[in-house]
Write a protein that holds these residues in place. Structure first.
Motif, PDB file in Angstrom:
ATOM      1  N   TYR A 504       0.843  -1.193   0.000  1.00  0.00           N
ATOM      2  CA  TYR A 504       0.000   0.000   0.000  1.00  0.00           C
ATOM      3  C   TYR A 504       0.882   1.247   0.000  1.00  0.00           C
ATOM      4  O   TYR A 504       0.649   2.199  -0.745  1.00  0.00           O
ATOM      5  N   PHE A 505       1.900   1.227   0.839  1.00  0.00           N
ATOM      6  CA  PHE A 505       2.858   2.331   0.939  1.00  0.00           C
ATOM      7  C   PHE A 505       3.590   2.512  -0.393  1.00  0.00           C
ATOM      8  O   PHE A 505       3.746   3.638  -0.884  1.00  0.00           O
ATOM      9  N   ILE A 506       4.038   1.409  -0.990  1.00  0.00           N
ATOM     10  CA  ILE A 506       4.746   1.484  -2.283  1.00  0.00           C
ATOM     11  C   ILE A 506       3.846   2.108  -3.339  1.00  0.00           C
ATOM     12  O   ILE A 506       4.273   2.973  -4.108  1.00  0.00           O
ATOM     13  N   ASN A 507       2.577   1.680  -3.379  1.00  0.00           N
ATOM     14  CA  ASN A 507       1.648   2.211  -4.385  1.00  0.00           C
ATOM     15  C   ASN A 507       1.450   3.716  -4.238  1.00  0.00           C
ATOM     16  O   ASN A 507       1.282   4.426  -5.235  1.00  0.00           O
ATOM     17  N   LYS A 512       8.697   4.717  -9.546  1.00  0.00           N
ATOM     18  CA  LYS A 512       9.422   3.651 -10.233  1.00  0.00           C
ATOM     19  C   LYS A 512       9.647   2.499  -9.256  1.00  0.00           C
ATOM     20  O   LYS A 512       9.654   2.697  -8.041  1.00  0.00           O
ATOM     21  N   VAL A 513       9.839   1.310  -9.812  1.00  0.00           N
ATOM     22  CA  VAL A 513      10.196   0.139  -9.009  1.00  0.00           C
ATOM     23  C   VAL A 513      11.471  -0.458  -9.575  1.00  0.00           C
ATOM     24  O   VAL A 513      11.571  -0.701 -10.781  1.00  0.00           O
ATOM     25  N   THR A 522      16.299  -4.638 -12.439  1.00  0.00           N
ATOM     26  CA  THR A 522      15.383  -4.273 -13.529  1.00  0.00           C
ATOM     27  C   THR A 522      14.511  -3.105 -13.104  1.00  0.00           C
ATOM     28  O   THR A 522      13.993  -3.090 -11.984  1.00  0.00           O
ATOM     29  N   GLU A 523      14.348  -2.133 -13.999  1.00  0.00           N
ATOM     30  CA  GLU A 523      13.564  -0.938 -13.691  1.00  0.00           C
ATOM     31  C   GLU A 523      12.168  -1.041 -14.301  1.00  0.00           C
ATOM     32  O   GLU A 523      11.998  -1.460 -15.454  1.00  0.00           O
ATOM     33  N   TYR A 524      11.162  -0.649 -13.522  1.00  0.00           N
ATOM     34  CA  TYR A 524       9.774  -0.600 -13.986  1.00  0.00           C
ATOM     35  C   TYR A 524       9.233   0.800 -13.729  1.00  0.00           C
ATOM     36  O   TYR A 524       9.353   1.315 -12.611  1.00  0.00           O
ATOM     37  N   LEU A 525       8.626   1.413 -14.737  1.00  0.00           N
ATOM     38  CA  LEU A 525       8.122   2.784 -14.618  1.00  0.00           C
ATOM     39  C   LEU A 525       6.677   2.764 -14.129  1.00  0.00           C
ATOM     40  O   LEU A 525       5.740   2.686 -14.930  1.00  0.00           O
ATOM     41  N   GLY A 526       6.494   2.791 -12.824  1.00  0.00           N
ATOM     42  CA  GLY A 526       5.140   2.766 -12.278  1.00  0.00           C
ATOM     43  C   GLY A 526       5.167   2.326 -10.827  1.00  0.00           C
ATOM     44  O   GLY A 526       6.230   2.141 -10.229  1.00  0.00           O
ATOM     45  N   TYR A 530       1.535  -1.836 -11.027  1.00  0.00           N
ATOM     46  CA  TYR A 530       2.033  -1.839 -12.401  1.00  0.00           C
ATOM     47  C   TYR A 530       3.174  -2.848 -12.538  1.00  0.00           C
ATOM     48  O   TYR A 530       3.250  -3.599 -13.515  1.00  0.00           O
ATOM     49  N   PHE A 531       4.077  -2.856 -11.564  1.00  0.00           N
ATOM     50  CA  PHE A 531       5.207  -3.792 -11.549  1.00  0.00           C
ATOM     51  C   PHE A 531       4.695  -5.234 -11.599  1.00  0.00           C
ATOM     52  O   PHE A 531       5.198  -6.059 -12.381  1.00  0.00           O
ATOM     53  N   LEU A 532       3.677  -5.555 -10.791  1.00  0.00           N
ATOM     54  CA  LEU A 532       3.117  -6.909 -10.795  1.00  0.00           C
ATOM     55  C   LEU A 532       2.522  -7.265 -12.155  1.00  0.00           C
ATOM     56  O   LEU A 532       2.710  -8.373 -12.664  1.00  0.00           O
ATOM     57  N   GLU A 533       1.815  -6.305 -12.731  1.00  0.00           N
ATOM     58  CA  GLU A 533       1.176  -6.536 -14.033  1.00  0.00           C
ATOM     59  C   GLU A 533       2.216  -6.810 -15.114  1.00  0.00           C
ATOM     60  O   GLU A 533       2.064  -7.722 -15.927  1.00  0.00           O
TER      61      GLU A 533
END
Length: 638
Positions: A504-507, A512-513, A522-526, A530-533
């Protein structure tokens, strides 16, 4: 079926009342959360229900055959046995039955029994009866259940013959949870079960508890976890308890709506009281109006005066600021290898720019905290380089709060770091973090985990650094303090790199993740969802390409088909999520209208014209919204 009832329960510690008139009920398949500030008495109530401590008033009612399983905070499994042997102890009655079955099988193979029909028939009948009991008790699957739970709790890489005494505290806590889950009690009571669990294990536990056959009562500060698992929330505040239907997010909405409604009713009644009192004072002494004034006075005396609704208890109040901005390039890591005696993660490269808010995720033991300590130069890198940008000033929050072990007073812990500030300024800062009066004179070493966390945040705030590096900043914080911290970080004008298991805190915080692995990052923009998806999409694409390759299908064509299918699935998920939200709101509105209709039947309400008008107006608004939602539901359900 009602499994447990708590009626008018009270608890004192000395002369201090901790709990008053507590009412709680658990039915089969209930998933209830118990929420409240640190120190509100949540763990005390769980211990009373579990039978670990006594209560001073009221009663706890449960059927004799109902079993309760209780997991206290940070309870480690202490045993000299191996992992496997300790888990087998849960199934001792089943194993005894299994032993009896083997003995009967040997008897049936005995020539003396085989040659005696009546004896053989008697043994065979006993064997059939035991076999039915063995099957009902899960005798054919208990070993598979043990492996499933151990795998879910991230022990699949362990040798199950490993002695429990050689494990870490966090691993022992996970095993204590696993042993409790395997016991399958009718009522499962869990006090902070998410401690020491990484995100992957948390997801498994959520799924397990959603399908659990009994009732569950949970204390947890993990809001994402509560939203996934619970369907009731009990709020413990000011020694009293209130029940809300729905998950944690629904509870927050209902609580705010209830407060607003009660405040309006209170203010309207206060206006009426003021008018009555004014009329009485002006007209009581006048002969022509004294009877009317006396009538008003009697009405005032008969009125059931409402108390002003209690708002939230006092919250921490703080914000993070910076002395000066950093350059646009804040930090760059090139081919880092990190660890202690030997590398635990290698080939780590990433870049952080001004204004980024980055969540660093990965399983426990992958090296997330180690990477943070390498960035702040507490640990040297085995290889690779870190380049720091212009004017970068780092503020670090340590999850272990290793710098808060002194016997200094709270006041001096802060004042010694900022001697140019006067005592009033320091006390004001500490007051904002809920240290007031004699609290500031406590030795730091005697503080609770939550108090140490707030003191560490106070020190961090005064640094005014432009690059915050936070290692599990929400640990030990209650739900309210977490929300205050989130709001402060959302408004923070600098750059953030943080590790957290609180999804919840991360969201709320992450833009970025970064996923840390043994080899690379690995970088994820969201945000986290979003990272899970994207992770799931990558897994599905890999599987799709494998099938396409085996079927000799052209990969570009397969990819195009995959993404078309993926888009349709995404739209379907959106439709289902929206449908669930609409259905939940429809239920809330229907419950509100029903409750208001019941109120209108009560004499003290229908005789109060202003209150009737307020309730009717609220119902009209609710019905209008309900009509719109029903139209939406019809469209979404097609």
């Amino acid at each position: 079926m009602i499994l447990l009832q708590v009626n008018q329960l009270e608890k004192y510690y000395g002369a201090d009342q901790i709990l008053s008139n507590i009412k709680l009920e658990l039915q089969n398949r209930d998933r209830a959360a118990l929420v409240g500030r640190n120190g509100a008495g949540k763990s005390t109530l769980l211990k009373i229900i579990a039978g670990h401590i006594s209560h001073d008033g009221g009663e706890i009612i449960k059927p004799k055959d109902v079993t309760i399983g209780y997991l206290a905070q940070n309870t480690g499994l202490e045993s000299s046995l191996s992992i496997w042997d300790e888990m087998l102890k849960v199934f001792e009655p089943v194993r005894q039955l299994e032993f009896s079955l083997r003995e009967l099988e040997m008897q049936m193979a005995n020539p003396e029994v085989l040659e005696n029909p009546s004896k053989y028939e008697r043994v065979l009948k006993e064997y059939d009866e035991l076999q039915v009991r063995f099957k009902e008790m899960g005798g054919y699957q208990y070993e598979a259940d043990i492996r499933s739970v151990l795998h879910g709790l991230n022990f699949h890489t362990f040798d199950y013959s490993t002695s429990i005494s050689s494990l870490s505290g966090g691993q022992k806590t996970r095993l204590a949870l696993g042993k409790l889950l395997l016991g399958k009690p009718d009522i499962l009571i869990l006090d902070e079960p998410t401690n020491h669990l990484d995100i992957e294990t948390l997801s498994w536990l959520e799924q397990y508890l959603q399908n659990y056959s009994g009732a569950i009562l949970i204390v947890s500060h993990d809001r994402y976890f509560l939203d996934k698992v619970v369907n009731h929330v009990y709020e413990l505040s000011r020694r009293q308890i209130l029940k809300y239907t729905g998950n944690y997010s629904s509870y927050l909405v209902q609580k705010a709506e209830n407060f607003e409604r009660e405040l309006k009713q209170f203010e309207k009644q206060q206006e009426e009281v003021a008018k009555l009192q004014e009329f009485i004072q002006r007209n009581l002494a006048r002969a022509s109006t004294t009877k009317r004034a006396q009538s008003r006075r009697k009405k005032l005396e008969r009125m059931d005066l409402m108390d002003r609704p209690s708002g939230d208890e006092k919250s921490a109040s703080f914000s993070f600021d910076i002395d000066r901005q950093s350059g646009n390039d804040v930090l760059q890591a090139d081919s880092l290898a990190i660890g202690y005696e030997e590398p635990i993660a290698e080939n780590i490269s990433f870049a952080i720019t001004k204004g980024d808010s980055i969540a660093l995720v990965g399983p426990n033991g992958i090296g997330k905290s180690t990477l943070l300590k390498t960035v702040i130069k507490t640990l040297p890198a085995f290889s690779g380089k870190i380049h720091y940008g212009t004017n970068v000033a780092i503020g670090y929050y340590d999850q272990e709060q290793a710098n808060l072990r002194s016997n200094k007073r709270v006041l001096n812990e802060l004042w010694d770091d900022y001697p140019m500030k006067n005592e009033k300024e320091i006390r004001t800062v500490l007051g904002n973090f809920l240290f007031s009066g004699d609290d500031v004179l406590k030795p730091v070493s005697t503080l609770s985990g939550g108090e140490k966390a707030r003191l560490a945040l106070a020190k961090l705030m005064l640094q005014k650094a432009n690059f915050l590096i936070l290692d599990e900043p929400t640990n030990h914080l209650d739900l309210d303090s977490k929300e205050v911290l989130e709001n402060a970080l959302i408004d923070y004008p600098g750059t953030i790199l943080f590790v957290s298991h609180d999804r919840y805190f991360i969201n709320r915080i992450a833009t970025k993740v970064f996923e840390l692995e043994r080899i690379g990052c690995t970088e994820y923009l969201g945000d986290y969802d979003y990272f899970l998806e994207k992770k799931q999409e990558m897994i599905e694409l890999a599987e799709f390409e494998k099938v396409a390759s085996e079927a000799s299908t052209q990969i570009p064509v397969a990819k195009n088909a995959f993404y078309q299918d993926k888009e349709s699935k995404r739209l379907e998920r959106q439709r289902k999520r929206k449908l669930e939200e609409v259905e939940a709101r429809i239920s809330e509105l229907e419950e509100l209208i029903e409750a208001n209709e019941a109120l209108l039947c009560e004499p003290e309400v229908y005789q109060d014209h202003e209150r009737v008008l307020f309730i009717n107006t609220e119902n009209e608004q609710a019905r209008n919204e309900l009509d719109e939602l029903l139209e939406q539901w019809a469209e979404l359900a097609e």
